[in-house]
Scaffold this active site. Structure first.
Site, PDB file in Angstrom:
ATOM      1  NE  ARG A  50      -3.292   0.056   2.934  1.00 39.41           N
ATOM      2  CZ  ARG A  50      -4.043  -0.165   4.013  1.00 39.41           C
ATOM      3  NH1 ARG A  50      -4.021   0.687   5.024  1.00 39.41           N
ATOM      4  NH2 ARG A  50      -4.797  -1.237   4.086  1.00 39.41           N
ATOM      5  CG  ASP A  52       0.290   6.436   3.205  1.00 37.19           C
ATOM      6  OD1 ASP A  52      -0.546   5.526   3.326  1.00 37.19           O
ATOM      7  OD2 ASP A  52       1.194   6.655   4.035  1.00 37.19           O
ATOM      8  NE  ARG A 200       4.878  10.549   4.515  1.00 40.13           N
ATOM      9  CZ  ARG A 200       3.547  10.657   4.637  1.00 40.13           C
ATOM     10  NH1 ARG A 200       2.760   9.613   4.343  1.00 40.13           N
ATOM     11  NH2 ARG A 200       3.018  11.788   5.059  1.00 40.13           N
TER      12      ARG A 200
END
Length: 248
Positions: A50, A52, A200
């Site tokens: 996945r 974002d 991140r």
């Protein structure tokens, strides 16, 4: 049934993420619609991972079980022709029946880009995080060595992380490249799998190192603490790229 694997590239700017969501534009949703148009089948496309909203991909992977008689080359060309211009199928190939894009993967590689020019490049505004101040690249690169090996990355996990937080980091580096005379910092991390927002959060911590507000030893202590509150902030998504997903 046949099992077809796909390698996918996309610009994440206009998507709510890669995974299917009701009433929102997603990479999976667009590919499933294109698959139905090409093959007249309604099939689930299984992504390797996945991403974002705003995250890009050079080498996202997927697979689909199908009865279509189209060759992989026809699938690659046909899907790319149908898909919107911010998604392309870079490759398609036949795989064994038990292949699964997510569960069969042995590693993934991510890159985060930082536009380190004094003035932000308008051409990079959707593709790199702008940081105008001078950063200590050598210190950032050294700090990344702390992450290598099998360790608990809970300190860099995003909110709501429920699964085990131990991961194996195979490689990590920080280098400066030149693009149109603009210094572009590339932070590359390869691991068997990644936690939500892990890259991140690592980059947010590295920026503290680049500003000489944290040392390499501090990063080691943050990792050992397993405390998300001690790490740097989560940087914006638009500088992040899923570069490749690797299989046995």
């Amino acid at each position: 049934m046949r099992n077809i694997a796909l390698r996918i590239e996309y610009d994440g700017t206009g998507f709510a993420g890669s995974q299917l969501q009701a009433n929102r534009r997603t990479v999976q949703g667009e590919i499933e619609r294109a698959w139905g148009q090409l093959t007249q089948e309604q099939r689930r496309i299984y992504l390797a991972g996945r991403t974002d909203a705003g995250v890009h991909a050079r080498g996202q992977a997927a697979n689909v079980w199908t009865n279509t008689h189209h060759t992989p080359a026809t699938i690659q060309r046909g899907l790319t022709a149908i898909l919107p211009e911010d998604i392309a199928i870079r490759d398609a190939w036949e795989v064994p029946p038990d292949f699964h894009a997510r569960h069969t993967a042995i590693s993934r590689e991510y890159r985060f880009l930082i536009d380190n020019g004094r003035v932000a490049s308008p051409l990079l505004r959707h593709y790199a995080l702008h940081v105008s101040r001078r950063l200590d690249i050598a210190a950032m690169d050294s700090a990344l060595t702390v992450l290598l090996g099998t360790q608990d990355f809970a300190a860099f996990a995003g909110a709501g992380q429920e699964e085990p937080t131990v991961r194996t980091c195979y490689a990590a580096s920080c280098q400066v490249h030149d693009l149109w005379g603009q210094p572009l910092i590339a932070i590359d991390i390869a691991a068997n799998a990644f936690l939500r927002h892990m890259v991140r959060n690592i980059v947010g911590t590295l920026l503290l190192v680049g500003d000489n507000k944290r040392s390499v030893e501090d990063v080691a202590a943050i990792l050992a603490s397993r405390d998300r509150r001690k790490a740097g902030e989560t940087v914006p998504a638009h500088g992040l790229y899923l570069m490749s997903v690797n299989y046995p």
